[in-house]
Design a protein around this motif. Sequence first.
Motif, PDB file in Angstrom:
ATOM      1  N   MET A   1       0.847  -1.180   0.000  1.00  0.00           N
ATOM      2  CA  MET A   1       0.000   0.000   0.000  1.00  0.00           C
ATOM      3  C   MET A   1       0.885   1.234   0.000  1.00  0.00           C
ATOM      4  O   MET A   1       1.882   1.298   0.696  1.00  0.00           O
ATOM      5  N   SER A   2       0.479   2.199  -0.774  1.00  0.00           N
ATOM      6  CA  SER A   2       1.246   3.436  -0.885  1.00  0.00           C
ATOM      7  C   SER A   2       0.379   4.618  -0.457  1.00  0.00           C
ATOM      8  O   SER A   2      -0.695   4.837  -1.008  1.00  0.00           O
ATOM      9  N   VAL A   3       0.848   5.348   0.569  1.00  0.00           N
ATOM     10  CA  VAL A   3       0.142   6.537   1.056  1.00  0.00           C
ATOM     11  C   VAL A   3       1.097   7.716   0.948  1.00  0.00           C
ATOM     12  O   VAL A   3       2.177   7.706   1.532  1.00  0.00           O
ATOM     13  N   THR A   4       0.690   8.715   0.174  1.00  0.00           N
ATOM     14  CA  THR A   4       1.480   9.941   0.038  1.00  0.00           C
ATOM     15  C   THR A   4       0.587  11.117   0.390  1.00  0.00           C
ATOM     16  O   THR A   4      -0.535  11.210  -0.106  1.00  0.00           O
ATOM     17  N   ILE A   5       1.109  11.984   1.251  1.00  0.00           N
ATOM     18  CA  ILE A   5       0.353  13.186   1.600  1.00  0.00           C
ATOM     19  C   ILE A   5       1.111  14.406   1.084  1.00  0.00           C
ATOM     20  O   ILE A   5       2.333  14.455   1.116  1.00  0.00           O
ATOM     21  N   TYR A   6       0.355  15.359   0.577  1.00  0.00           N
ATOM     22  CA  TYR A   6       0.907  16.612   0.047  1.00  0.00           C
ATOM     23  C   TYR A   6       0.527  17.704   1.027  1.00  0.00           C
ATOM     24  O   TYR A   6      -0.660  17.866   1.356  1.00  0.00           O
ATOM     25  N   THR A   7       1.538  18.427   1.504  1.00  0.00           N
ATOM     26  CA  THR A   7       1.347  19.373   2.604  1.00  0.00           C
ATOM     27  C   THR A   7       2.065  20.684   2.322  1.00  0.00           C
ATOM     28  O   THR A   7       2.805  20.804   1.350  1.00  0.00           O
ATOM     29  N   THR A   8       1.834  21.650   3.230  1.00  0.00           N
ATOM     30  CA  THR A   8       2.650  22.860   3.297  1.00  0.00           C
ATOM     31  C   THR A   8       3.093  23.017   4.748  1.00  0.00           C
ATOM     32  O   THR A   8       2.592  22.332   5.640  1.00  0.00           O
ATOM     33  N   THR A   9       4.004  23.917   4.975  1.00  0.00           N
ATOM     34  CA  THR A   9       4.596  24.083   6.294  1.00  0.00           C
ATOM     35  C   THR A   9       3.615  24.629   7.324  1.00  0.00           C
ATOM     36  O   THR A   9       3.597  24.186   8.466  1.00  0.00           O
ATOM     37  N   ARG A  10       2.781  25.591   6.936  1.00  0.00           N
ATOM     38  CA  ARG A  10       1.929  26.278   7.905  1.00  0.00           C
ATOM     39  C   ARG A  10       0.469  25.830   7.896  1.00  0.00           C
ATOM     40  O   ARG A  10      -0.391  26.517   8.435  1.00  0.00           O
TER      41      ARG A  10
END
Length: 76
Positions: A1-10
């Motif tokens: 299973m592959s889980v990738t999250i896309y985020t920013t710092t704040r």
Amino acid sequence: MSVTIYTTTRCPYCVMLKNFLSEKGIIFNEVNVEKDPAQMQKLINTTGQMGVPQTEINGEWIIGFDPNSIMATLRK
């Protein structure tokens, strides 16, 4: 299973998402789109959304902090 999250710092919802996944013992890869503008463009091209967090689980996308959808997708 592959889980990738896309985020920013704040982003507070990004922090909530990372904490949620960690508490559930779910291993994930994090891509900070502030630090990698090419990944931000990929995100926009793929989902049509500029907001974060966005989670990709085995090719399925979940927009925002949505624990119920994340867990349902993980169970598939």
